[in-house]
Write a protein that holds these residues in place. Structure first.
Motif, mmCIF file in Angstrom:
data_model
loop_
_atom_site.group_PDB
_atom_site.id
_atom_site.type_symbol
_atom_site.label_atom_id
_atom_site.label_comp_id
_atom_site.label_asym_id
_atom_site.label_seq_id
_atom_site.Cartn_x
_atom_site.Cartn_y
_atom_site.Cartn_z
ATOM 1 N N ARG A 18 20.568 -8.497 41.534
ATOM 2 C CA ARG A 18 19.641 -7.451 41.980
ATOM 3 C C ARG A 18 18.670 -7.057 40.865
ATOM 4 N N LEU A 19 19.178 -6.946 39.648
ATOM 5 C CA LEU A 19 18.328 -6.602 38.509
ATOM 6 C C LEU A 19 17.274 -7.683 38.264
ATOM 7 N N ALA A 20 17.674 -8.947 38.329
ATOM 8 C CA ALA A 20 16.733 -10.047 38.098
ATOM 9 C C ALA A 20 15.589 -9.998 39.105
ATOM 10 N N TRP A 21 15.899 -9.771 40.393
ATOM 11 C CA TRP A 21 14.840 -9.699 41.402
ATOM 12 C C TRP A 21 13.970 -8.458 41.211
ATOM 13 N N ARG A 22 14.566 -7.353 40.772
ATOM 14 C CA ARG A 22 13.761 -6.149 40.513
ATOM 15 C C ARG A 22 12.792 -6.385 39.359
ATOM 16 N N VAL A 23 13.258 -7.035 38.310
ATOM 17 C CA VAL A 23 12.392 -7.358 37.171
ATOM 18 C C VAL A 23 11.274 -8.287 37.628
ATOM 19 N N HIS A 24 11.612 -9.277 38.439
ATOM 20 C CA HIS A 24 10.616 -10.220 38.950
ATOM 21 C C HIS A 24 9.544 -9.479 39.758
ATOM 22 N N ARG A 25 9.966 -8.600 40.666
ATOM 23 C CA ARG A 25 9.001 -7.814 41.453
ATOM 24 C C ARG A 25 8.166 -6.905 40.560
ATOM 25 N N GLY A 26 8.813 -6.306 39.548
ATOM 26 C CA GLY A 26 8.085 -5.431 38.625
ATOM 27 C C GLY A 26 7.024 -6.189 37.852
ATOM 28 N N LEU A 27 7.350 -7.382 37.397
ATOM 29 C CA LEU A 27 6.390 -8.219 36.681
ATOM 30 C C LEU A 27 5.220 -8.580 37.592
ATOM 31 N N PHE A 28 5.509 -8.894 38.850
ATOM 32 C CA PHE A 28 4.466 -9.200 39.828
ATOM 33 C C PHE A 28 3.525 -7.999 39.983
ATOM 34 N N ARG A 29 4.102 -6.817 40.146
ATOM 35 C CA ARG A 29 3.281 -5.601 40.327
ATOM 36 C C ARG A 29 2.495 -5.279 39.064
ATOM 37 N N LEU A 30 3.141 -5.347 37.915
ATOM 38 C CA LEU A 30 2.509 -5.015 36.645
ATOM 39 C C LEU A 30 1.285 -5.898 36.371
ATOM 40 N N THR A 31 1.386 -7.170 36.737
ATOM 41 C CA THR A 31 0.282 -8.110 36.496
ATOM 42 C C THR A 31 -0.643 -8.219 37.708
ATOM 43 N N ARG A 32 -0.445 -7.344 38.678
ATOM 44 C CA ARG A 32 -1.243 -7.353 39.921
ATOM 45 C C ARG A 32 -1.251 -8.731 40.579
ATOM 46 N N GLY A 33 -0.091 -9.358 40.598
ATOM 47 C CA GLY A 33 0.072 -10.626 41.290
ATOM 48 C C GLY A 33 -0.291 -11.864 40.503
ATOM 49 N N ARG A 34 -0.704 -11.723 39.251
ATOM 50 C CA ARG A 34 -1.080 -12.903 38.460
ATOM 51 C C ARG A 34 0.142 -13.670 37.976
ATOM 52 N N TRP A 45 11.904 -25.411 43.789
ATOM 53 C CA TRP A 45 11.433 -24.454 44.777
ATOM 54 C C TRP A 45 10.359 -23.584 44.160
ATOM 55 N N GLY A 46 9.600 -22.925 45.019
ATOM 56 C CA GLY A 46 8.574 -21.986 44.584
ATOM 57 C C GLY A 46 8.967 -20.571 44.977
ATOM 58 N N THR A 47 8.096 -19.623 44.680
ATOM 59 C CA THR A 47 8.338 -18.243 45.117
ATOM 60 C C THR A 47 7.143 -17.750 45.925
ATOM 61 N N LEU A 48 7.442 -16.900 46.876
ATOM 62 C CA LEU A 48 6.417 -16.270 47.696
ATOM 63 C C LEU A 48 6.761 -14.796 47.840
ATOM 64 N N ARG A 49 5.769 -14.041 48.256
ATOM 65 C CA ARG A 49 5.985 -12.620 48.565
ATOM 66 C C ARG A 49 5.787 -12.474 50.066
ATOM 67 N N LEU A 50 6.818 -11.979 50.727
ATOM 68 C CA LEU A 50 6.811 -11.810 52.168
ATOM 69 C C LEU A 50 6.746 -10.321 52.485
#
Length: 159
Positions: A18-34, A45-50
């Protein structure tokens, strides 16, 4: 000691997943999706935001997921970190199958369905080439893991 194919798979503790996914989402938000989304390449595999519609609230709900490409379709697993219970995003999609997907460099609308029969077997085999312990991880769950297909809706695609 190396883990054999038949050995019980070792998963990190639930709090760590859960922590790893929260950090991943936080990094996505912090960089505005970059940072945080990537396309599958070769045997990875790749990652997507659903973004789904909440089944109870009707509000947008977003989650980051791993996926593989199947032609123009994206395929993911409703695995809840290999824990029991269905993930909320999958329950939301069952109620409201249309959703928004963000990929590295693109976004658009999709319609979701659970793969069944021969389609499910083929897509499960595709994931098995990426994750050699897929069957052992799935065996940790008391219910079958849904293979979720996200079909692009071309007339509503965004770029």
């Amino acid at each position: 000691m190396p883990q054999g194919r038949d050995a019980q798979p070792r998963l990190p503790p639930r709090w760590f997943v859960r922590l790893a996914w929260r950090v991943h989402r936080g990094l996505f938000r912090l960089t505005r999706g970059r940072v945080g989304l990537w396309r599958p390449r070769g045997n990875t595999w790749g990652t997507l935001r659903l973004t789904t519609t909440g089944r109870r609230t009707g509000e947008p709900r977003s989650v980051m997921l791993g996926y593989v490409q199947d032609g123009p379709r994206m395929v993911t697993m409703a695995m809840n970190g290999w824990a029991d219970g269905e993930p909320s995003w999958w329950l939301n999609l069952q109620e409201h199958p249309e959703a928004r997907v963000e990929l590295a460099g693109a976004a658009g609308m999709v319609r979701a369905h659970a793969a069944e029969g021969a389609e499910r077997a083929r897509l499960w085999a595709r994931w098995s080439t990426i994750d050699k312990n897929l069957d052992a991880y799935a065996a940790l769950r008391s219910t079958e893991t849904a293979v979720v297909v996200l079909e692009p809706l071309p007339d509503r695609a965004e770029h």
